[in-house]
Design an enzyme around this catalytic site. Structure first.
Site, PDB file in Angstrom:
ATOM      1  N   ASP A   1      36.170  -0.607  78.544  1.00 20.12           N
ATOM      2  CA  ASP A   1      34.859  -1.177  78.233  1.00 20.12           C
ATOM      3  C   ASP A   1      34.182  -0.252  77.217  1.00 20.12           C
ATOM      4  OD1 ASP A   1      32.308  -2.294  78.300  1.00 20.12           O
ATOM      5  OD2 ASP A   1      32.374  -2.703  80.437  1.00 20.12           O
ATOM      6  N   SER A   2      33.360   0.684  77.682  1.00 25.80           N
ATOM      7  CA  SER A   2      32.723   1.626  76.753  1.00 25.80           C
ATOM      8  C   SER A   2      33.701   2.697  76.271  1.00 25.80           C
ATOM      9  CB  SER A   2      31.540   2.311  77.441  1.00 25.80           C
ATOM     10  OG  SER A   2      32.010   3.215  78.426  1.00 25.80           O
ATOM     11  N   GLY A   3      34.805   2.879  76.982  1.00 24.82           N
ATOM     12  CA  GLY A   3      35.781   3.916  76.640  1.00 24.82           C
ATOM     13  C   GLY A   3      35.474   5.268  77.262  1.00 24.82           C
TER      14      GLY A   3
ATOM     15  N   LYS B   1      38.124  -4.539  75.683  1.00 22.06           N
ATOM     16  CA  LYS B   1      36.974  -5.259  75.105  1.00 22.06           C
ATOM     17  C   LYS B   1      36.769  -4.948  73.625  1.00 22.06           C
ATOM     18  CE  LYS B   1      34.171  -6.310  79.152  1.00 22.06           C
ATOM     19  NZ  LYS B   1      32.868  -6.128  79.824  1.00 22.06           N
TER      20      LYS B   1
ATOM     21  N   THR C   1      35.469   6.361  80.380  1.00 24.12           N
ATOM     22  CA  THR C   1      36.439   6.793  81.386  1.00 24.12           C
ATOM     23  C   THR C   1      37.703   7.310  80.715  1.00 24.12           C
ATOM     24  OG1 THR C   1      35.594   5.030  82.808  1.00 24.12           O
ATOM     25  CG2 THR C   1      37.683   6.035  83.456  1.00 24.12           C
TER      26      THR C   1
ATOM     27  N   LYS D   1      39.886   2.417  91.337  1.00 20.02           N
ATOM     28  CA  LYS D   1      40.648   1.452  92.101  1.00 20.02           C
ATOM     29  C   LYS D   1      41.100   0.267  91.259  1.00 20.02           C
ATOM     30  CE  LYS D   1      37.396   2.112  95.835  1.00 20.02           C
ATOM     31  NZ  LYS D   1      36.390   1.393  96.679  1.00 20.02           N
TER      32      LYS D   1
HETATM   33  C1  PRP Z   1      35.817   0.573  85.700  1.00 17.31           C
HETATM   34  C2  PRP Z   1      37.151   0.078  85.217  1.00 17.31           C
HETATM   35  C3  PRP Z   1      37.572   1.138  84.239  1.00 17.31           C
HETATM   36  C4  PRP Z   1      36.265   1.641  83.674  1.00 17.31           C
HETATM   37  C5  PRP Z   1      36.053   1.055  82.307  1.00 17.31           C
HETATM   38  O1  PRP Z   1      36.050   1.477  86.723  1.00 17.31           O
HETATM   39  O2  PRP Z   1      38.065  -0.054  86.287  1.00 17.31           O
HETATM   40  O3  PRP Z   1      38.237   2.198  84.857  1.00 17.31           O
HETATM   41  O4  PRP Z   1      35.226   1.208  84.579  1.00 17.31           O
HETATM   42  O5  PRP Z   1      34.770   1.321  81.827  1.00 17.31           O
HETATM   43  P1  PRP Z   1      34.457   2.286  80.597  1.00 17.31           P
HETATM   44  O6  PRP Z   1      35.474   1.992  79.519  1.00 17.31           O
HETATM   45  O7  PRP Z   1      33.060   1.849  80.211  1.00 17.31           O
HETATM   46  O8  PRP Z   1      34.504   3.696  81.073  1.00 17.31           O
HETATM   47  P2  PRP Z   1      34.967   1.852  87.819  1.00 17.31           P
HETATM   48  O9  PRP Z   1      34.385   3.176  87.477  1.00 17.31           O
HETATM   49  O10 PRP Z   1      34.023   0.715  88.033  1.00 17.31           O
HETATM   50  O11 PRP Z   1      35.833   2.095  89.102  1.00 17.31           O
HETATM   51  P3  PRP Z   1      36.907   1.158  89.820  1.00 17.31           P
HETATM   52  O12 PRP Z   1      38.180   1.281  89.009  1.00 17.31           O
HETATM   53  O13 PRP Z   1      37.036   1.752  91.162  1.00 17.31           O
HETATM   54  O14 PRP Z   1      36.376  -0.262  89.828  1.00 17.31           O
END
Ligand code: PRP
Length: 185
Positions: free
Chosen positions: A113-115, A141, A117, A53
């Site tokens: 963030d961590s990459g 980040k 996703t 989202k």
């Molecule tokens: C969060 C954010 C990114 C992802 C980044 O999504 O929106 O999609 O995490 O983190 P990463 O680089 O460590 O993977 P989240 O899964 O919280 O869902 P949301 O988009 O519904 O908030």
């Protein structure tokens, strides 16, 4: 600029530690990103895919700043649950309805963030045979040790803080804030 009382009213009393990116700064950068993206895609079909989202506010502003024809779709993944650190696993809950084959795909993320996703999604989207695949991330980040694909379009380098607002949440709260901020712990 928002008065402290207005911010507290929006957050239900939760105090903001620092506004990392204010409304005007975000708007100006999103307009620039729109111009960069418009300039990059000179021809071909463009599909802009927002990762829900978190990207929903960024997407709605960004697509209005892209000054060439394109279509819009979404992906739903989940990685964070209710904590404030990445769990490392990604669940795919919704795939784009639209065919990706032969089209320029621009994947839109709120934050890298961590990459985890992005790496999972890039692999999946490449399997669909797009003409090209690029990423537009509002925030980066720059902590990820190895990304399958570096975002070509980045709004801002982000501090290593837990950020909320402009789509970003903490346990589903604070997405509606019209700025990006860290919360007081
Ligand atoms: C969060 C954010 C990114 C992802 C980044 O999504 O929106 O999609 O995490 O983190 P990463 O680089 O460590 O993977 P989240 O899964 O919280 O869902 P949301 O988009 O519904 O908030």
């Amino acid at each position: 600029m928002f008065a402290e009382s207005e911010i507290l009213s929006r957050t239900g009393g939760r105090e903001v530690a620092e506004i990392a990116f204010d409304t005007e700064t975000i708007a100006a950068r999103v307009a620039e990103l729109g111009r960069e993206i418009t300039h990059h895609y000179r021809e071909g079909e463009l599909l802009v895919v927002g990762l829900l989202k978190g990207s929903f506010i960024f997407m709605s502003d960004l697509v209005r700043a892209i000054l060439r024809p394109h279509q819009v779709d979404f992906l739903v993944a989940a990685s964070y649950g209710h904590g404030t650190t990445s769990s490392g696993s990604v669940r795919l809950l919704y795939d784009p309805e639209t065919s990706l084959t032969g089209r320029h795909i621009l994947l839109v993320e709120d934050i890298v963030d961590s990459g985890t996703t992005l790496n999972r999604l890039v692999r999946l989207l490449r399997e669909r045979g797009p003409r090209s695949l690029e990423i537009c991330a509002l925030l980066h980040k720059r902590l990820a040790p190895q990304l399958e694909l570096e975002p070509r379009f980045v709004g801002f380098d982000a501090p290593a803080l837990f950020l909320v607002g402009y789509g970003l949440d903490h346990a589903e709260d604070f997405r509606h804030l019209p700025f990006i901020a860290s919360l007081k712990v």
